[in-house]
Scaffold this motif. Structure first.
Motif, PDB file in Angstrom:
ATOM      1  N   LYS A   1      -0.536   4.854 -12.879  1.00 59.09           N
ATOM      2  CA  LYS A   1      -1.498   4.897 -13.968  1.00 59.09           C
ATOM      3  C   LYS A   1      -1.382   3.633 -14.814  1.00 59.09           C
ATOM      4  CE  LYS A   1      -1.667   9.938 -14.269  1.00 59.09           C
ATOM      5  NZ  LYS A   1      -3.018  10.009 -13.707  1.00 59.09           N
ATOM      6  N   ILE A   2      -2.508   3.124 -15.237  1.00 61.53           N
ATOM      7  CA  ILE A   2      -2.556   1.936 -16.083  1.00 61.53           C
ATOM      8  C   ILE A   2      -3.148   2.332 -17.426  1.00 61.53           C
ATOM      9  CG2 ILE A   2      -3.439  -0.396 -16.346  1.00 61.53           C
ATOM     10  CD1 ILE A   2      -3.532  -0.696 -13.385  1.00 61.53           C
ATOM     11  N   PHE A   3      -2.450   1.963 -18.511  1.00 63.41           N
ATOM     12  CA  PHE A   3      -2.884   2.301 -19.858  1.00 63.41           C
ATOM     13  C   PHE A   3      -3.356   1.059 -20.592  1.00 63.41           C
ATOM     14  CE2 PHE A   3       0.540   5.890 -20.095  1.00 63.41           C
ATOM     15  CZ  PHE A   3      -0.182   6.621 -19.170  1.00 63.41           C
ATOM     16  N   VAL A   4      -4.205   1.268 -21.590  1.00 62.62           N
ATOM     17  CA  VAL A   4      -4.482   0.201 -22.546  1.00 62.62           C
ATOM     18  C   VAL A   4      -3.156  -0.165 -23.209  1.00 62.62           C
ATOM     19  CG1 VAL A   4      -5.560  -0.297 -24.780  1.00 62.62           C
ATOM     20  CG2 VAL A   4      -6.879   0.826 -22.983  1.00 62.62           C
ATOM     21  N   GLY A   5      -2.881  -1.462 -23.313  1.00 62.88           N
ATOM     22  CA  GLY A   5      -1.610  -1.919 -23.869  1.00 62.88           C
ATOM     23  C   GLY A   5      -0.594  -2.312 -22.821  1.00 62.88           C
ATOM     24  N   ASP A   6      -0.834  -1.963 -21.558  1.00 58.72           N
ATOM     25  CA  ASP A   6       0.085  -2.345 -20.487  1.00 58.72           C
ATOM     26  C   ASP A   6       0.060  -3.859 -20.271  1.00 58.72           C
ATOM     27  OD1 ASP A   6       1.449  -0.110 -19.557  1.00 58.72           O
ATOM     28  OD2 ASP A   6      -0.220   0.542 -18.298  1.00 58.72           O
ATOM     29  N   TYR A   7       1.239  -4.417 -20.026  1.00 55.26           N
ATOM     30  CA  TYR A   7       1.336  -5.806 -19.587  1.00 55.26           C
ATOM     31  C   TYR A   7       1.330  -5.810 -18.063  1.00 55.26           C
ATOM     32  CZ  TYR A   7       2.484  -7.104 -24.369  1.00 55.26           C
ATOM     33  OH  TYR A   7       2.436  -7.289 -25.730  1.00 55.26           O
ATOM     34  N   VAL A   8       0.545  -6.718 -17.493  1.00 58.87           N
ATOM     35  CA  VAL A   8       0.358  -6.721 -16.039  1.00 58.87           C
ATOM     36  C   VAL A   8       0.415  -8.142 -15.493  1.00 58.87           C
ATOM     37  CG1 VAL A   8      -1.071  -4.639 -16.064  1.00 58.87           C
ATOM     38  CG2 VAL A   8      -2.174  -6.873 -16.269  1.00 58.87           C
ATOM     39  N   GLU A   9       0.653  -8.211 -14.199  1.00 58.04           N
ATOM     40  CA  GLU A   9       0.490  -9.463 -13.463  1.00 58.04           C
ATOM     41  C   GLU A   9      -0.808  -9.357 -12.668  1.00 58.04           C
ATOM     42  OE1 GLU A   9       3.920 -10.118 -11.053  1.00 58.04           O
ATOM     43  OE2 GLU A   9       5.265 -10.464 -12.755  1.00 58.04           O
ATOM     44  N   PHE A  10      -1.620 -10.408 -12.697  1.00 54.86           N
ATOM     45  CA  PHE A  10      -2.905 -10.361 -12.001  1.00 54.86           C
ATOM     46  C   PHE A  10      -3.216 -11.726 -11.384  1.00 54.86           C
ATOM     47  CE2 PHE A  10      -3.729 -11.890 -16.207  1.00 54.86           C
ATOM     48  CZ  PHE A  10      -4.820 -12.741 -16.126  1.00 54.86           C
ATOM     49  N   GLU A  11      -4.096 -11.690 -10.385  1.00 53.46           N
ATOM     50  CA  GLU A  11      -4.474 -12.919  -9.692  1.00 53.46           C
ATOM     51  C   GLU A  11      -5.858 -12.742  -9.076  1.00 53.46           C
ATOM     52  OE1 GLU A  11      -2.696 -15.957  -6.254  1.00 53.46           O
ATOM     53  OE2 GLU A  11      -1.789 -13.984  -6.591  1.00 53.46           O
ATOM     54  N   ASN A  12      -6.717 -13.718  -9.298  1.00 57.09           N
ATOM     55  CA  ASN A  12      -8.071 -13.698  -8.734  1.00 57.09           C
ATOM     56  C   ASN A  12      -8.814 -12.395  -9.044  1.00 57.09           C
ATOM     57  OD1 ASN A  12      -7.662 -16.263  -7.576  1.00 57.09           O
ATOM     58  ND2 ASN A  12      -6.712 -15.341  -5.754  1.00 57.09           N
ATOM     59  N   GLY A  13      -8.677 -11.938 -10.287  1.00 55.77           N
ATOM     60  CA  GLY A  13      -9.405 -10.747 -10.708  1.00 55.77           C
ATOM     61  C   GLY A  13      -8.844  -9.438 -10.198  1.00 55.77           C
ATOM     62  N   ALA A  14      -7.610  -9.446  -9.704  1.00 57.11           N
ATOM     63  CA  ALA A  14      -6.993  -8.214  -9.187  1.00 57.11           C
ATOM     64  C   ALA A  14      -5.620  -8.007  -9.833  1.00 57.11           C
ATOM     65  CB  ALA A  14      -6.853  -8.277  -7.675  1.00 57.11           C
ATOM     66  N   ILE A  15      -5.376  -6.811 -10.350  1.00 59.40           N
ATOM     67  CA  ILE A  15      -4.086  -6.485 -10.948  1.00 59.40           C
ATOM     68  C   ILE A  15      -3.088  -6.200  -9.843  1.00 59.40           C
ATOM     69  CG2 ILE A  15      -2.846  -4.811 -12.379  1.00 59.40           C
ATOM     70  CD1 ILE A  15      -5.404  -4.497 -14.018  1.00 59.40           C
ATOM     71  N   GLU A  16      -1.999  -6.976  -9.834  1.00 61.74           N
ATOM     72  CA  GLU A  16      -1.002  -6.888  -8.765  1.00 61.74           C
ATOM     73  C   GLU A  16       0.185  -5.996  -9.127  1.00 61.74           C
ATOM     74  OE1 GLU A  16      -1.392  -8.468  -5.938  1.00 61.74           O
ATOM     75  OE2 GLU A  16      -2.975  -9.934  -6.326  1.00 61.74           O
ATOM     76  N   LYS A  17       0.549  -5.974 -10.426  1.00 67.35           N
ATOM     77  CA  LYS A  17       1.783  -5.285 -10.815  1.00 67.35           C
ATOM     78  C   LYS A  17       1.705  -4.866 -12.275  1.00 67.35           C
ATOM     79  CE  LYS A  17       6.824  -6.025 -10.950  1.00 67.35           C
ATOM     80  NZ  LYS A  17       7.909  -7.014 -10.735  1.00 67.35           N
ATOM     81  N   ILE A  18       2.243  -3.681 -12.565  1.00 69.59           N
ATOM     82  CA  ILE A  18       2.360  -3.193 -13.939  1.00 69.59           C
ATOM     83  C   ILE A  18       3.785  -3.463 -14.406  1.00 69.59           C
ATOM     84  CG2 ILE A  18       2.096  -1.210 -15.459  1.00 69.59           C
ATOM     85  CD1 ILE A  18       0.451   0.063 -13.109  1.00 69.59           C
ATOM     86  N   LEU A  19       3.942  -4.199 -15.492  1.00 66.02           N
ATOM     87  CA  LEU A  19       5.269  -4.545 -15.994  1.00 66.02           C
ATOM     88  C   LEU A  19       5.854  -3.372 -16.780  1.00 66.02           C
ATOM     89  CD1 LEU A  19       4.512  -8.222 -17.094  1.00 66.02           C
ATOM     90  CD2 LEU A  19       5.505  -7.409 -14.948  1.00 66.02           C
ATOM     91  N   PRO A  20       7.194  -3.309 -16.896  1.00 65.96           N
ATOM     92  CA  PRO A  20       7.836  -2.174 -17.586  1.00 65.96           C
ATOM     93  C   PRO A  20       7.307  -1.994 -19.011  1.00 65.96           C
ATOM     94  CG  PRO A  20       9.473  -3.472 -16.402  1.00 65.96           C
ATOM     95  CD  PRO A  20       8.189  -4.247 -16.329  1.00 65.96           C
ATOM     96  N   ARG A  21       7.152  -0.733 -19.414  1.00 65.50           N
ATOM     97  CA  ARG A  21       6.627  -0.410 -20.746  1.00 65.50           C
ATOM     98  C   ARG A  21       7.757  -0.252 -21.755  1.00 65.50           C
ATOM     99  NH1 ARG A  21       3.389   3.833 -17.576  1.00 65.50           N
ATOM    100  NH2 ARG A  21       1.350   2.836 -17.245  1.00 65.50           N
ATOM    101  N   GLN A  22       7.472  -0.657 -22.986  1.00 66.96           N
ATOM    102  CA  GLN A  22       8.384  -0.390 -24.103  1.00 66.96           C
ATOM    103  C   GLN A  22       8.332   1.090 -24.454  1.00 66.96           C
ATOM    104  OE1 GLN A  22       7.436  -2.622 -27.684  1.00 66.96           O
ATOM    105  NE2 GLN A  22       8.089  -0.914 -28.965  1.00 66.96           N
ATOM    106  N   ASN A  23       7.120   1.634 -24.477  1.00 70.86           N
ATOM    107  CA  ASN A  23       6.892   3.055 -24.726  1.00 70.86           C
ATOM    108  C   ASN A  23       5.446   3.372 -24.370  1.00 70.86           C
ATOM    109  OD1 ASN A  23       5.237   2.239 -26.926  1.00 70.86           O
ATOM    110  ND2 ASN A  23       6.979   2.300 -28.299  1.00 70.86           N
TER     111      ASN A  23
END
Length: 331
Positions: free
Chosen positions: A36-58
């Motif tokens: 699941k991806i939330f508003v506020g998530d930090y992510v890695e993306f490339e060429n308009g595609a989200i590749e990875k969801i980075l660890p959440r603080q909360n």
């Protein structure tokens, strides 16, 4: 590239990175992993595609927002009428997620007496909550509201019609759409349709959220509910029974100290407790165990093959072995 999701609309994820906005989709592999991806998530993306969801603080799940500093609970003094049960829901929910809560009471201009204000302070000030009264219409308390926001990422939550968008407009000079509370139902309507991070300045951000009122504690066990109420939890160890739910039990220390606990708080506890009991019965007779769709292996997340597919693959493998054996015999 790395960035933060500030808005999700349909299947599009809007990512802010290096002062630019990127419209992205999610990789199919993440969908298969049911991440699941939330508003506020930090992510890695490339060429308009989200590749990875980075660890959440909360994160909180209602509304679904990640990486926040505090929850500002917006209530209206009137129109709609102040519901202490609903207020206690938001407070307990923030406490469950271990996130600081600030109580803001808007539409102070509609208050005809000081009884509501006095009651709010008598209940919540001893519990250590910061309390703020505002009027977005008259500009009352807006500077104090700005001070609370400054340097933090704050999520605003509250029922529809309490004036979240009006407060944001007053504090930021923006022009978010607002709507009057219905005279017939005394309820607000949704003017905010989705969660969105609004940047006030470089260090200050607001998460505007849709209003909602059907938040329920149908995810807790009954013995966990009292931990969401400080004035109840502090007497828990004094009860005769360790599993005391402070409801019908004898020699309950909480019930012995009801004179020191506000009635609306205790009634809210009992209501949330009943919801937790119903959830316990549901788990008991229906079960909620599901097989994980992904697994961690060598510090990487991989899609996990379901047991049904694994069994099917084994059967096919056995059939091929028997077929090879039969072919050798014929030869």
């Amino acid at each position: 590239m790395k960035g933060q999701i500030f808005k999700i609309h349909s299947d599009f994820y809007y990512v802010h990175s290096n002062s630019e906005t990127y419209e992205c989709k999610i990789r199919e592999v993440l969908k298969k992993q049911k991440q699941k991806i939330f508003v506020g998530d930090y992510v890695e993306f490339e060429n308009g595609a989200i590749e990875k969801i980075l660890p959440r603080q909360n994160f909180i799940t209602r509304p679904t927002v990640a990486n926040i500093d505090r929850v500002i609970i917006i209530s209206a003094v009137k129109e709609p009428e102040l519901s202490f049960t609903q207020l206690n829901r938001y407070i307990a929910f923030a406490k469950y997620h271990n996130i600081e809560a600030v109580l803001c009471f808007n539409k102070n201009d509609l208050s005809e007496d000081d009884k509501t204000i006095e009651k709010v302070f008598s209940i919540y000030q001893p519990l250590g909550y910061d309390i703020l009264f505002t009027s977005a219409l008259e500009g009352f308390g807006i500077e104090e509201f700005k001070d609370i926001l400054r340097g933090k990422t704050s999520v605003l939550c509250g029922s529809s019609g309490v004036g979240k968008s009006s407060l944001i407009n007053a504090a930021t000079g923006m022009s978010l759409r607002t709507k009057e509370v219905s005279e017939k139902t005394q309820r607000g309507t949704h003017t905010t349709r989705h969660c969105e991070i609004i940047s006030v300045d470089e260090d200050t951000r607001i998460v505007d959220t849709p209003g909602f009122s059907n938040l329920k504690f149908d995810f807790l066990m009954p013995n966990e509910v009292d931990l969401l109420f400080d004035e109840i939890g502090k007497y828990k160890q004094q009860c005769k029974f360790q599993d005391c739910l402070h409801d019908m039990e004898i020699d309950c220390a909480v019930k012995a100290h009801l004179g020191e606990i506000d009635e609306t708080r205790y009634q809210s506890y009992l209501e949330f407790l009943q919801e937790a009991k119903e959830y316990k019965e549901k788990v008991k007779y229906q079960g909620v165990k599901t097989e994980s769709s992904h697994k961690q292996q060598h510090n990487k997340t991989a899609v996990k093959i379901s047991s049904r597919k694994r069994e099917s693959a084994r059967n096919t493998q056995k059939q091929n072995i028997y077929k090879d054996i039969d072919d050798e015999r014929i030869d």
